[in-house]
Write a protein that holds these residues in place. Structure first.
Motif, PDB file in Angstrom:
ATOM      1  N   UNK A 110     -50.788  10.556 -12.487  1.00 58.01           N
ATOM      2  CA  UNK A 110     -50.751  10.498 -14.082  1.00 58.01           C
ATOM      3  C   UNK A 110     -49.468   9.770 -14.775  1.00 58.01           C
ATOM      4  N   UNK A 111     -48.913   9.283 -13.850  1.00 49.37           N
ATOM      5  CA  UNK A 111     -47.600   8.419 -14.347  1.00 49.37           C
ATOM      6  C   UNK A 111     -46.782   7.923 -13.193  1.00 49.37           C
ATOM      7  N   UNK A 112     -45.514   7.422 -13.290  1.00 46.45           N
ATOM      8  CA  UNK A 112     -44.884   6.850 -12.285  1.00 46.45           C
ATOM      9  C   UNK A 112     -43.351   6.567 -12.822  1.00 46.45           C
ATOM     10  N   UNK A 113     -42.379   6.548 -11.912  1.00 46.54           N
ATOM     11  CA  UNK A 113     -41.201   5.778 -12.163  1.00 46.54           C
ATOM     12  C   UNK A 113     -40.962   4.506 -11.454  1.00 46.54           C
TER      13      UNK A 113
ATOM     14  N   UNK B  48     -40.399  11.929 -27.528  1.00 43.43           N
ATOM     15  CA  UNK B  48     -40.760  13.023 -28.107  1.00 43.43           C
ATOM     16  C   UNK B  48     -42.149  13.345 -28.024  1.00 43.43           C
ATOM     17  N   UNK B  49     -42.995  12.398 -27.893  1.00 43.95           N
ATOM     18  CA  UNK B  49     -44.541  12.702 -27.800  1.00 43.95           C
ATOM     19  C   UNK B  49     -44.896  13.213 -26.384  1.00 43.95           C
ATOM     20  N   UNK B  50     -43.901  13.289 -25.432  1.00 44.47           N
ATOM     21  CA  UNK B  50     -44.299  13.665 -24.127  1.00 44.47           C
ATOM     22  C   UNK B  50     -44.490  15.108 -24.002  1.00 44.47           C
ATOM     23  N   UNK B  51     -45.333  15.810 -23.789  1.00 48.47           N
ATOM     24  CA  UNK B  51     -45.639  17.337 -23.741  1.00 48.47           C
ATOM     25  C   UNK B  51     -46.375  17.387 -22.224  1.00 48.47           C
ATOM     26  N   UNK B  52     -46.227  19.031 -21.867  1.00 50.70           N
ATOM     27  CA  UNK B  52     -47.013  19.344 -20.952  1.00 50.70           C
ATOM     28  C   UNK B  52     -46.477  19.125 -19.502  1.00 50.70           C
ATOM     29  N   UNK B  53     -47.458  18.843 -18.824  1.00 45.13           N
ATOM     30  CA  UNK B  53     -47.070  18.565 -17.293  1.00 45.13           C
ATOM     31  C   UNK B  53     -46.344  17.057 -17.110  1.00 45.13           C
ATOM     32  N   UNK B  54     -46.565  16.379 -18.010  1.00 46.31           N
ATOM     33  CA  UNK B  54     -45.871  14.875 -17.827  1.00 46.31           C
ATOM     34  C   UNK B  54     -44.390  15.044 -18.247  1.00 46.31           C
ATOM     35  N   UNK B  55     -44.009  16.097 -19.193  1.00 50.84           N
ATOM     36  CA  UNK B  55     -42.963  16.181 -19.383  1.00 50.84           C
ATOM     37  C   UNK B  55     -42.176  16.994 -18.354  1.00 50.84           C
ATOM     38  N   UNK B  56     -42.710  17.777 -17.605  1.00 50.77           N
ATOM     39  CA  UNK B  56     -42.408  18.597 -16.330  1.00 50.77           C
ATOM     40  C   UNK B  56     -41.976  17.506 -15.177  1.00 50.77           C
ATOM     41  N   UNK B  57     -42.942  16.481 -15.268  1.00 58.04           N
ATOM     42  CA  UNK B  57     -42.709  15.505 -14.156  1.00 58.04           C
ATOM     43  C   UNK B  57     -41.572  14.683 -14.453  1.00 58.04           C
ATOM     44  N   UNK B  58     -41.518  14.413 -15.962  1.00 57.28           N
ATOM     45  CA  UNK B  58     -40.283  13.686 -16.242  1.00 57.28           C
ATOM     46  C   UNK B  58     -38.790  14.147 -16.248  1.00 57.28           C
ATOM     47  N   UNK B  59     -38.852  15.646 -16.412  1.00 55.11           N
ATOM     48  CA  UNK B  59     -37.798  16.372 -15.981  1.00 55.11           C
ATOM     49  C   UNK B  59     -37.457  16.359 -14.648  1.00 55.11           C
TER      50      UNK B  59
END
Length: 207
Positions: free
Chosen positions: A122-125, A172-183
């Motif tokens: 769902x994303x990556x670093x 600011x638009x990042x929410x839900x599980x994607x924000x948890x992944x980023x954190x």
């Protein structure tokens, strides 16, 4: 909702220790206000003693707790024992598995996938160079949604050196599980995904 889950700029600052057998980090805003902390948890006296000898971290499981300023757990990160590639298991405040942050390679520009419980990325670093200290955080369409860098910001310019802190910016638009992944990436990049003199360690805590 915790400020840690709504803040769009986080400064992760290492708390200095004479002998670093337990990692502790403060999470601050650009003005130096403390928003939370990251603590390594579940270490027995024996485990600390073995870590002091050195060279065995990669064969141990490490757990990090991410807490807000009120002492509420926001995330739990677990880095299982490993040989080459790092993997971080991410759980939310209720113990629900959000997914895993999985290292994809050990040579060249290091990258980590955000993998949900169904095995979908769902994303990556993505490291921006071989030395791997500036990272882009992207979603599954490769759109940049955040950054991890070592730089001075706000009031912290006079408080710390680049060796003491790194900065995480989240759209600011990042929410839900994607924000948890980023954190989770913010909390884990210097501890469970550990840095060495070329960037990310494949020895030490992260490898």
């Amino acid at each position: 909702m915790s400020d840690l889950l709504t803040a769009n700029l986080l400064v992760v600052n290492q708390k200095a220790k004479l002998i670093e057998m337990t990692n502790q980090y403060a999470i601050r805003d650009a003005d130096g206000n403390e928003l939370g902390r990251i603590e390594q948890e579940g270490q027995s006296k024996l485990k600390k003693a073995v870590r002091l000898v050195g060279g065995f971290d990669q064969f141990m499981t490490h757990t990090l707790g991410v807490y807000d300023a009120g002492g509420n757990r926001v995330l739990q990160l677990t880095r299982p024992r490993k040989v080459f590639k790092s993997r971080l298991e991410v759980k939310d405040s209720g113990g629900r598995k959000v997914g895993e942050i999985v290292q994809k390679n050990i040579f060249g520009k290091i990258s980590f996938d955000f993998v949900d419980p169904n095995g979908r990325s769902v994303g990556r670093i993505k490291a921006e160079n071989w030395r791997a200290w500036n990272f882009a955080i992207v979603d599954d369409t490769d759109r940049e949604i955040g950054r991890i860098t070592k730089k001075f910001v706000g009031a912290l310019k006079g408080m710390f050196t680049t060796a003491d802190n790194y900065v995480v910016e989240i759209d600011p638009s990042v929410t839900g599980d994607l924000r948890l992944f980023a954190l989770g990436a913010a909390a884990g990049v210097d501890t469970a995904l550990k840095q060495d003199d070329r960037g990310l360690n494949i020895g030490g805590i992260g490898g």
